[in-house]
Scaffold this motif. Structure first.
Motif, PDB file in Angstrom:
ATOM      1  N   GLN A 141      -0.904  21.015  -0.778  1.00 15.77           N
ATOM      2  CA  GLN A 141      -0.582  20.075   0.286  1.00 15.77           C
ATOM      3  C   GLN A 141      -1.675  19.028   0.467  1.00 15.77           C
ATOM      4  OE1 GLN A 141       2.178  19.755   1.621  1.00 15.77           O
ATOM      5  NE2 GLN A 141       3.271  21.691   1.779  1.00 15.77           N
ATOM      6  N   GLN A 142      -2.928  19.447   0.297  1.00 16.11           N
ATOM      7  CA  GLN A 142      -4.005  18.473   0.413  1.00 16.11           C
ATOM      8  C   GLN A 142      -3.906  17.424  -0.682  1.00 16.11           C
ATOM      9  OE1 GLN A 142      -7.543  20.902   0.478  1.00 16.11           O
ATOM     10  NE2 GLN A 142      -7.607  20.956   2.704  1.00 16.11           N
ATOM     11  N   GLN A 143      -3.580  17.871  -1.890  1.00 15.71           N
ATOM     12  CA  GLN A 143      -3.393  16.923  -2.970  1.00 15.71           C
ATOM     13  C   GLN A 143      -2.210  16.005  -2.681  1.00 15.71           C
ATOM     14  OE1 GLN A 143      -5.450  16.486  -5.433  1.00 15.71           O
ATOM     15  NE2 GLN A 143      -4.255  14.858  -6.384  1.00 15.71           N
ATOM     16  N   ASN A 144      -1.145  16.589  -2.135  1.00 11.56           N
ATOM     17  CA  ASN A 144       0.034  15.796  -1.791  1.00 11.56           C
ATOM     18  C   ASN A 144      -0.289  14.809  -0.672  1.00 11.56           C
ATOM     19  OD1 ASN A 144       2.914  15.275  -2.087  1.00 11.56           O
ATOM     20  ND2 ASN A 144       3.141  16.173  -0.065  1.00 11.56           N
ATOM     21  N   GLU A 145      -1.102  15.260   0.307  1.00  9.67           N
ATOM     22  CA  GLU A 145      -1.517  14.374   1.398  1.00  9.67           C
ATOM     23  C   GLU A 145      -2.306  13.195   0.852  1.00  9.67           C
ATOM     24  OE1 GLU A 145      -1.893  13.366   5.522  1.00  9.67           O
ATOM     25  OE2 GLU A 145      -0.764  15.013   4.639  1.00  9.67           O
ATOM     26  N   LYS A 146      -3.216  13.483  -0.088  1.00 10.28           N
ATOM     27  CA  LYS A 146      -4.008  12.406  -0.684  1.00 10.28           C
ATOM     28  C   LYS A 146      -3.108  11.433  -1.444  1.00 10.28           C
ATOM     29  CE  LYS A 146      -8.263  15.097  -1.206  1.00 10.28           C
ATOM     30  NZ  LYS A 146      -9.201  15.718  -2.177  1.00 10.28           N
ATOM     31  N   MET A 147      -2.112  11.988  -2.170  1.00 11.72           N
ATOM     32  CA  MET A 147      -1.217  11.118  -2.924  1.00 11.72           C
ATOM     33  C   MET A 147      -0.359  10.272  -1.985  1.00 11.72           C
ATOM     34  SD  MET A 147      -2.052  11.521  -5.983  1.00 11.72           S
ATOM     35  CE  MET A 147      -0.748  10.541  -6.722  1.00 11.72           C
ATOM     36  N   MET A 148       0.066  10.884  -0.865  1.00 11.03           N
ATOM     37  CA  MET A 148       0.845  10.117   0.108  1.00 11.03           C
ATOM     38  C   MET A 148       0.002   8.991   0.694  1.00 11.03           C
ATOM     39  SD  MET A 148       2.955  13.070   2.183  1.00 11.03           S
ATOM     40  CE  MET A 148       3.594  11.887   3.351  1.00 11.03           C
ATOM     41  N   ALA A 149      -1.241   9.320   1.047  1.00  8.08           N
ATOM     42  CA  ALA A 149      -2.126   8.293   1.603  1.00  8.08           C
ATOM     43  C   ALA A 149      -2.389   7.206   0.579  1.00  8.08           C
ATOM     44  CB  ALA A 149      -3.445   8.929   2.051  1.00  8.08           C
ATOM     45  N   LEU A 150      -2.623   7.616  -0.667  1.00  7.61           N
ATOM     46  CA  LEU A 150      -2.866   6.642  -1.729  1.00  7.61           C
ATOM     47  C   LEU A 150      -1.641   5.766  -1.941  1.00  7.61           C
ATOM     48  CD1 LEU A 150      -4.715   5.588  -3.959  1.00  7.61           C
ATOM     49  CD2 LEU A 150      -3.791   7.347  -5.471  1.00  7.61           C
ATOM     50  N   GLY A 151      -0.457   6.392  -1.870  1.00  9.19           N
ATOM     51  CA  GLY A 151       0.776   5.620  -2.036  1.00  9.19           C
ATOM     52  C   GLY A 151       0.950   4.579  -0.939  1.00  9.19           C
ATOM     53  N   LYS A 152       0.648   4.981   0.300  1.00  7.10           N
ATOM     54  CA  LYS A 152       0.752   4.032   1.414  1.00  7.10           C
ATOM     55  C   LYS A 152      -0.239   2.889   1.255  1.00  7.10           C
ATOM     56  CE  LYS A 152       2.242   7.536   4.756  1.00  7.10           C
ATOM     57  NZ  LYS A 152       1.833   8.325   5.946  1.00  7.10           N
ATOM     58  N   LEU A 153      -1.480   3.252   0.914  1.00  6.55           N
ATOM     59  CA  LEU A 153      -2.500   2.220   0.775  1.00  6.55           C
ATOM     60  C   LEU A 153      -2.194   1.286  -0.385  1.00  6.55           C
ATOM     61  CD1 LEU A 153      -5.797   4.226   1.417  1.00  6.55           C
ATOM     62  CD2 LEU A 153      -4.608   2.692   2.975  1.00  6.55           C
ATOM     63  N   SER A 154      -1.752   1.862  -1.510  1.00  9.04           N
ATOM     64  CA  SER A 154      -1.478   1.024  -2.677  1.00  9.04           C
ATOM     65  C   SER A 154      -0.283   0.115  -2.424  1.00  9.04           C
ATOM     66  CB  SER A 154      -1.244   1.894  -3.916  1.00  9.04           C
ATOM     67  OG  SER A 154      -0.132   2.761  -3.730  1.00  9.04           O
ATOM     68  N   ALA A 155       0.740   0.647  -1.709  1.00  5.54           N
ATOM     69  CA  ALA A 155       1.897  -0.199  -1.394  1.00  5.54           C
ATOM     70  C   ALA A 155       1.485  -1.346  -0.477  1.00  5.54           C
ATOM     71  CB  ALA A 155       2.986   0.639  -0.731  1.00  5.54           C
ATOM     72  N   GLY A 156       0.691  -1.021   0.546  1.00  6.17           N
ATOM     73  CA  GLY A 156       0.221  -2.070   1.450  1.00  6.17           C
ATOM     74  C   GLY A 156      -0.656  -3.075   0.739  1.00  6.17           C
ATOM     75  N   ALA A 158      -0.598  -3.809  -2.438  1.00  2.00           N
ATOM     76  CA  ALA A 158       0.239  -4.612  -3.338  1.00  2.00           C
ATOM     77  C   ALA A 158       0.893  -5.762  -2.583  1.00  2.00           C
ATOM     78  CB  ALA A 158       1.300  -3.730  -3.993  1.00  2.00           C
ATOM     79  N   HIS A 159       1.376  -5.465  -1.362  1.00  4.83           N
ATOM     80  CA  HIS A 159       1.992  -6.526  -0.559  1.00  4.83           C
ATOM     81  C   HIS A 159       0.957  -7.548  -0.105  1.00  4.83           C
ATOM     82  CE1 HIS A 159       5.486  -3.786  -0.276  1.00  4.83           C
ATOM     83  NE2 HIS A 159       6.160  -4.885  -0.044  1.00  4.83           N
ATOM     84  N   GLU A 160      -0.227  -7.057   0.250  1.00  5.78           N
ATOM     85  CA  GLU A 160      -1.279  -7.977   0.674  1.00  5.78           C
ATOM     86  C   GLU A 160      -1.707  -8.892  -0.468  1.00  5.78           C
ATOM     87  OE1 GLU A 160      -2.836  -8.431   3.851  1.00  5.78           O
ATOM     88  OE2 GLU A 160      -0.908  -7.489   4.248  1.00  5.78           O
ATOM     89  N   LEU A 161      -1.765  -8.339  -1.678  1.00  2.93           N
ATOM     90  CA  LEU A 161      -2.146  -9.141  -2.839  1.00  2.93           C
ATOM     91  C   LEU A 161      -1.021 -10.077  -3.269  1.00  2.93           C
ATOM     92  CD1 LEU A 161      -3.996  -6.466  -4.997  1.00  2.93           C
ATOM     93  CD2 LEU A 161      -5.022  -8.494  -3.974  1.00  2.93           C
ATOM     94  N   ASN A 162       0.209  -9.693  -2.976  1.00  2.00           N
ATOM     95  CA  ASN A 162       1.347 -10.480  -3.443  1.00  2.00           C
ATOM     96  C   ASN A 162       1.326 -11.895  -2.873  1.00  2.00           C
ATOM     97  OD1 ASN A 162       4.051 -10.630  -4.787  1.00  2.00           O
ATOM     98  ND2 ASN A 162       4.720 -10.987  -2.692  1.00  2.00           N
ATOM     99  N   ILE A 297      -8.061 -12.676  -2.129  1.00  2.00           N
ATOM    100  CA  ILE A 297      -8.063 -11.593  -3.120  1.00  2.00           C
ATOM    101  C   ILE A 297      -9.451 -10.972  -3.212  1.00  2.00           C
ATOM    102  CG2 ILE A 297      -7.855 -11.086  -5.586  1.00  2.00           C
ATOM    103  CD1 ILE A 297      -5.608 -13.145  -5.707  1.00  2.00           C
ATOM    104  N   ALA A 298     -10.477 -11.815  -3.241  1.00  2.00           N
ATOM    105  CA  ALA A 298     -11.852 -11.305  -3.302  1.00  2.00           C
ATOM    106  C   ALA A 298     -12.165 -10.451  -2.074  1.00  2.00           C
ATOM    107  CB  ALA A 298     -12.840 -12.462  -3.414  1.00  2.00           C
ATOM    108  N   ASP A 299     -11.701 -10.878  -0.905  1.00  2.00           N
ATOM    109  CA  ASP A 299     -11.938 -10.104   0.323  1.00  2.00           C
ATOM    110  C   ASP A 299     -11.229  -8.752   0.256  1.00  2.00           C
ATOM    111  OD1 ASP A 299     -13.463 -12.138   1.331  1.00  2.00           O
ATOM    112  OD2 ASP A 299     -11.876 -12.978   2.604  1.00  2.00           O
ATOM    113  N   LEU A 300      -9.996  -8.758  -0.261  1.00  2.00           N
ATOM    114  CA  LEU A 300      -9.252  -7.498  -0.381  1.00  2.00           C
ATOM    115  C   LEU A 300      -9.931  -6.546  -1.360  1.00  2.00           C
ATOM    116  CD1 LEU A 300      -5.569  -8.806  -0.416  1.00  2.00           C
ATOM    117  CD2 LEU A 300      -6.584  -7.294   1.296  1.00  2.00           C
ATOM    118  N   ALA A 330      -7.864  -3.260   7.137  1.00  2.00           N
ATOM    119  CA  ALA A 330      -7.494  -4.166   6.041  1.00  2.00           C
ATOM    120  C   ALA A 330      -6.552  -3.467   5.069  1.00  2.00           C
ATOM    121  CB  ALA A 330      -8.749  -4.648   5.312  1.00  2.00           C
ATOM    122  N   MET A 331      -6.825  -2.193   4.780  1.00  2.00           N
ATOM    123  CA  MET A 331      -5.970  -1.447   3.857  1.00  2.00           C
ATOM    124  C   MET A 331      -4.564  -1.241   4.426  1.00  2.00           C
ATOM    125  SD  MET A 331      -7.758  -0.768   1.110  1.00  2.00           S
ATOM    126  CE  MET A 331      -8.252  -2.458   1.397  1.00  2.00           C
TER     127      MET A 331
END
Length: 466
Positions: A141-156, A158-162, A297-300, A330-331
């Motif tokens: 579950q801890q690994q899954n929690e980390k992956m969920m958090a990583l997924g949320k951060l990476s999705a956000g 990606a949108h911020e960089l878009n 982008i540099a700030d992100l 920011a994330m």
């Protein structure tokens, strides 16, 4: 089919230290059943009320997590599952599907609970299985929690960089088109043979226009009205390139000032002159947009690097607690904007630096802010307040949301491992458990107060330890 014997159970590694008489008792109070291939031994959500031993067969336990089907575990011959002493599991986390004909024996939890003290070795063996299961589930579950958090951060992220990437692409294309027309504009400007004085006036006017571009973009309605007004003015000067009006409006040009400028040139030269001005202003705008997008982008990237503390030693260090909070916001900025959430930051800039593992503290801020955002989702908007204060002994960080609040009957359980109020697939129930563990490792405390319309989490770190 031969009945299951105590000797057969004793050959199970987990039960090898249990006396035969206790295993006989277990068999006497157990029920045997066969489950054919393709049928479920149990289903997700079923109450866990029996201790089950797989005598023979194969069972795959799976569940849908974050919208994806995942295997959680596999039971084979001699596996023990279900209720175990001191376990907090109330319902099955997944469905156990038999991959082949499966033979099991099951003893009801009520019977085992009554006889725990009389069957010490059996209880000890079952508790050992339970602790192993908790450890394995926690790791998963801890690994899954980390992956969920990583997924949320990476999705956000990606949108911020878009947005800046799209702006760079758009500006680069427009700048390329603009440059392609430079030879023709140069030829036209050369043909009208400006005097040195006229060239000076033109350059000075262009520099004033570039310097006068408003820092804050005008509203769409205001810009539209200004554009239409300048289109009419250009028409009086026999300038047919109406796209010039849009750029002049963006640079907030006044037609009275433009009239004075035009008086210094022959009327027949004005179309060429304003075509050159238009090209220069568009190029200036595109370069400015490219600079702003590249800086974004540099700030992100800088926020990501600071958030993860890349290239730094993974040891405790003195940090400004506000840096981690700012990087976390920011994330999660995309999720904050999507949730129509107003963020109010009230920081005491005189706080002493905290000796901490910065990456771990960022997990704390991420979990608390993310939970607050999720809580306010039902309102379609929200107000997130983050404040830092200090007293003689502690540094405090408070995170407040105006969501519906945490029901009073479950407030005492929110820090329990695996406890979650979120829908299946949205949470693992480890977010606040992780928060508690990290804060305690930093000799801190975390508290919460919640009433309808207001939930406050306060994280405190002792100053004397820093």
């Amino acid at each position: 089919m031969e009945p299951v014997t105590a000797t057969q159970l004793k050959n199970i590694p987990a039960l090898k230290e249990v006396p035969l008489e206790q295993l006989d008792w277990l068999l006497t109070h157990s029920e045997e059943r066969w489950v054919p291939e393709g049928e479920p031994l149990f289903k997700a959500g079923d109450p866990v009320v029996t201790t089950t031993i797989v005598i023979s067969g194969k069972v795959r336990i799976s569940a849908t997590i974050n919208g994806h089907y995942r295997e959680l575990a596999e039971l084979n011959d001699d596996s023990i599952t279900g209720w175990l002493p001191f376990s907090r599991v109330k319902n099955a986390m997944g469905t156990g599907l038999c991959l082949k004909d499966t033979r099991v024996i099951s003893c009801h939890a009520d019977i085992l609970k009554k006889e725990i003290e009389q069957h010490y070795e059996l209880t000890e063996a079952l508790v050992h299985i339970m602790t192993s299961r908790v450890r394995d589930n926690t790791n998963f579950q801890q690994q899954n929690e980390k992956m969920m958090a990583l997924g949320k951060l990476s999705a956000g992220l990606a949108h911020e960089l878009n947005n800046p990437v799209a702006a760079i692409t758009r500006s680069a294309t427009a700048l390329y088109d603009n440059i392609r027309h430079l030879p023709d504009i140069f030829r036209q400007m050369s043909a009208i043979c400006l005097s040195e004085k006229e060239a000076g006036v033109l350059v000075d006017q262009l520099l004033q226009m570039q310097a006068g571009r408003p820092e804050k973009a005008q509203g769409m309605l205001e810009l539209s009205d200004k554009t239409m007004e300048l289109e009419d003015w250009l028409d009086t000067k026999d300038i047919t390139q109406l796209e010039i009006a849009e750029v002049l409006a963006e640079y907030d040009q006044d037609k009275e000032v433009l009239d004075k400028f035009c008086q210094q040139f022959p009327p027949q030269h004005l179309p060429v002159i304003f075509s050159w001005i238009h090209s220069a202003l568009v190029a200036n705008r595109m370069v400015t947009d490219l600079q702003l997008s590249a800086k974004r982008i540099a700030d992100l990237v800088g926020s990501v690097k600071s958030y993860t503390y890349m290239d730094q030693e993974p040891d405790k260090q003195f940090i400004d607690i506000h840096t981690g909070i700012s990087n976390t916001l920011a994330m999660l900025n995309f999720k904050i904007r999507r949730g129509n959430i107003e963020v109010v930051e009230q920081y005491d800039t005189t706080l002493p630096k905290i000796k901490a593992l910065p990456g771990e503290l960022n997990q704390v801020w991420t979990n608390l802010v993310d939970n607050a955002i999720d809580a306010m989702e039902v309102n379609k908007k929200g107000r997130l307040e983050i404040a830092t204060t200090k007293d003689r002994q502690y540094v405090h960080v408070t995170i407040t949301d105006d969501g519906p609040g945490i029901p009073a009957d479950i407030q005492s359980r929110i820090f329990e491992p695996f406890f979650t109020t979120k829908e299946i697939g949205k949470g693992t129930g480890l977010g606040l458990d992780v928060v508690m563990q990290i804060v305690q490792r930093h000799q801190g405390v975390v508290k919460q107060v919640s009433v309808p319309g207001k939930t406050i989490f306060t994280v405190s770190f002792p100053i004397e330890n820093n």
